[in-house]
Design an enzyme around this catalytic site. Structure first.
Site, mmCIF file in Angstrom:
data_model
loop_
_atom_site.group_PDB
_atom_site.id
_atom_site.type_symbol
_atom_site.label_atom_id
_atom_site.label_comp_id
_atom_site.label_asym_id
_atom_site.label_seq_id
_atom_site.Cartn_x
_atom_site.Cartn_y
_atom_site.Cartn_z
ATOM 1 N N CYS A 129 0.619 -0.970 -0.270
ATOM 2 C CA CYS A 129 -0.046 -0.374 -0.326
ATOM 3 C C CYS A 129 0.844 1.142 -0.138
ATOM 4 C CB CYS A 129 -1.176 0.510 1.619
ATOM 5 S SG CYS A 129 -2.736 1.436 1.256
ATOM 6 N N LEU A 130 1.013 1.939 -0.803
ATOM 7 C CA LEU A 130 1.722 2.470 -1.209
ATOM 8 C C LEU A 130 0.967 4.070 -1.963
ATOM 9 C CD1 LEU A 130 4.845 4.711 -0.692
ATOM 10 C CD2 LEU A 130 5.542 3.120 -2.767
#
Ligand SMILES: [Zn+2]
Lengths: 450, 183
Positions: B111-112
């Site tokens: 999750c970036l």
């Protein structure tokens, strides 16, 4: 019998009455070089070859519009087959056609319906057709829903451009691209003169990015039905591999869509979310934006008239990007999208380097660093050989440097390069990767191959 | 504005009548752009790349060995897949090393923000490298992908640190097994 024939030929005369008015008279909006003549109608009927890319919502409209305008040498390419959900707007198809090639059915319909039309279908991907195929057309018009396909087509038309020795564009190599796109009640139409006006790549920023949700939201705090579908698509599919680990999720496979739909429903239930439907699942998986028939009709009409203007010069072309919004009334706006001087696709960045045929890659590398025309810092050099990318030398990445270092000692010919071959050079000193054409010095007098 | 077709030169070449010489296939816009990105890749000293095939610049691995923070001493491998729509779409990045991390799940999803919703074509591979490196220095419990790890980081930092260590040495955290990934 005789009177019947007279009747037909009068009909034929009447059929072109309005077109003839445009082509056989001059007017204030004509191209400055326009010379009214009956030969222009002959040109569009007998010689002018148009490629229509896509036989979907826009493609059906384009094919019909252009055929009715008098164009006969029409080709249409589409790899898709007809589905039930197409029939509401892709009006050249009937229920019996479901499962058949869109391109073929569209062509069959129009050739039967419009006397004289000789459209030809290509049931394949645009990437399956080569330079020789694309070069035969006067104009390409496209109604696609994919940015990748547009970019590919754009790249193909750019690669057909020829430049004179003084680096000016050879205008006879320009194949105009008329591009239409629709999204619900919004649409756009544009005219691209490759190498002369803004291309797809120049204006890549104008395309809205694909709608995505933060991964943590879809994983932990889903609120929308789309979040549930995205979760199954991005995370659950890879985790559960319902068709084995090598099967990628295919939005066109009803079994895949059904599986995602079911799982997304479970997830929605768990999080108290409603409205996960099969249609929405399909929409999210294929990134479909609902199509509106009237938007397609309006945009295709605009594209078709641009094709007509380009082919006949009876009116100057649109300059060069029209957006239309029919969500509330009808709003249109046309602006001049600017060509980017540093565009990767359409700026003539190709330079020619003259080199001994016996030279090594090292000597090219040194030339790029030392020649005052380049003065590069650490050029990364690649090329395309037999359709495959090949890294010749790249010093900035250790693992690549180690494995390409030996190439420096090799002769260019040993590396598969030839007189007229392109090498691609990336360096901090240039905004983009530049194309450099090798010119072997002993071939100086021979016409360069491309 | 040019007039494109004078009636004198209205006939086009027939299909297949290629001009003199063989034609070299052109590199795609994605290919040109990734070449540029990689040639200018400026890796922090904790990072390295591996190219299984030096001719294929679209598929490679990034190895991060953090030298500070919770993950110091670990070695984490990420796979990069650059698609034909690059840079309109970001590369697909997966973490191939099992890691106990609030923003990386056990399947390797990361999750970036710049890998999804905040990607812009002006960003480069370098931007992603720095983003990933930052995830190891400052794991962000606000955007959890591994909710257990995120909750723990917020409620009991010391326990979180122990679990990260245990996972990196190789072992179970809760019911999940982690392969050893210490350098
Ligand atoms: Zn351009």
């Amino acid at each position: 019998m005789a009177s019947g024939e007279t009747q037909t030929s009068t009909d034929q005369q009447r059929r072109w009455l309005h077109i003839r008015k445009l082509l056989e008279r001059s007017g204030p909006f004509c191209h400055p070089d326009f010379e009214p003549s009956p030969e222009i109608l002959d040109f569009i009927m007998e010689s002018c070859k148009i490629l229509i890319v896509g036989a979907g919502g826009l493609g059906c409209e384009l094919l019909k519009d252009l055929a009715l305008l008098g164009f006969r040498k029409l080709h249409i390419v589409d790899m898709d087959t007809i589905e039930l959900s197409n029939l509401n707007r892709q009006f050249l198809f009937r229920k019996n056609d479901i499962g058949l090639s869109k391109a073929k059915c569209a062509v069959e319909f129009v050739n039967k319906r419009v006397p004289g039309c000789e459209a030809i279908a290509h049931h394949c991907a645009i990437q399956d057709l080569d330079e020789g195929f694309y070069r035969q057309f006067h104009i390409v018009v496209c109604g696609l829903d994919s940015i990748v396909a547009r970019r590919w087509l754009n790249g193909m038309l750019m690669s057909l451009l020829q430049y004179n020795d003084d680096r000016s564009l050879d205008q006879s190599s320009v194949i105009p691209l008329v591009d239409g796109g629709t999204e619900g009640f919004k649409g756009n139409a544009r005219v691209i003169l490759p190498g002369m006006s803004a291309c797809i790549e120049c204006t890549l920023d104008l395309y809205p990015p694909q709608k995505t949700f933060p991964l943590c939201t879809i994983a932990n705090t889903p609120r929308l039905p789309e979040h549930c579908i995205e979760y199954v698509k991005v995370i659950q599919w890879a985790k559960e591999n319902p068709w084995g680990s090598n099967t990628a999720l295919d939005g066109d496979d009803p079994q895949h869509v059904g599986w995602v739909f079911e799982k997304a429903q479970d997830r929605a239930m768990k999080h108290g979310i409603s409205n996960v439907t099969y249609r929405l699942t399909q929409g999210v998986l294929k990134n479909i934006i609902p199509a509106v028939a009237s938007t397609n009709a309006a945009i295709a009409a605009c594209c078709a008239s641009e094709v007509f203007k380009l082919a006949t010069s009876c009116c100057t072309s649109m300059n060069n990007y029209m957006v239309m919004n029919m969500a509330d009334g009808v709003y249109t706006y046309t602006f001049n999208a600017e060509k980017r001087p540093d565009c990767v696709a359409c700026s003539n960045s190709t330079r020619v380097v003259e080199i001994e045929p016996q030279a090594t890659l090292q000597s090219i590398y040194d030339k790029l660093c030392e020649d005052p025309a380049y003065l590069m810092k650490s050029p990364g050099i690649t090329t395309v050989i037999n359709g495959r990318n090949k890294t010749l030398y790249m010093s900035s990445i250790k693992s690549i440097e180690e494995r390409t270092r030996d190439n420096l000692k090799k002769k260019l010919t040993e590396l598969g390069l030839f007189n007229g071959a392109d090498i691609l050079v990336a360096d901090v000193t240039t905004p983009n990767t530049v194309t450099i054409k090798l010119k072997f010095s002993e071939y100086q007098d021979v016409e360069m191959t491309r | 504005m040019i007039k494109l077709f004078s009636l004198k030169q209205q006939k086009k070449d027939e299909e297949g009548s290629a001009r003199a010489g063989g034609s070299q296939k052109k590199a795609s816009a994605a290919q040109l752009r990734i070449t540029k990105d990689l040639n200018e890749l400026n890796l922090p000293k904790t990072c390295n790349t591996e190219f299984p095939d030096p001719d294929d610049l679209l598929n490679f691995k990034l190895i991060i060995c953090p030298d500070e923070g919770f993950y110091r001493g670990g070695r984490f491998v990420f796979s990069f897949k650059v698609g034909p729509n690059y840079p309109h779409e970001p590369p697909k990045v997966k973490c191939e090393t099992a890691v106990y991390h609030p923003n990386i799940d056990l399947e390797g999803n990361v999750c970036l923000n710049i890998l999804r919703e905040d990607w812009k074509p002006v960003l480069t591979v370098n931007s992603i490298v720095y983003g990933l490196q930052y995830l190891f220095l400052e794991p962000n419990p606000e955007d959890p992908l591994n909710k257990e790890a995120a909750d723990e980081l917020q409620s009991n930092r010391r326990l979180f640190e122990q679990h990260v260590q245990r996972a990196m040495r190789g072992g179970y955290v809760g019911s999940s097994y982690f392969e050893r990934c210490l350098k």
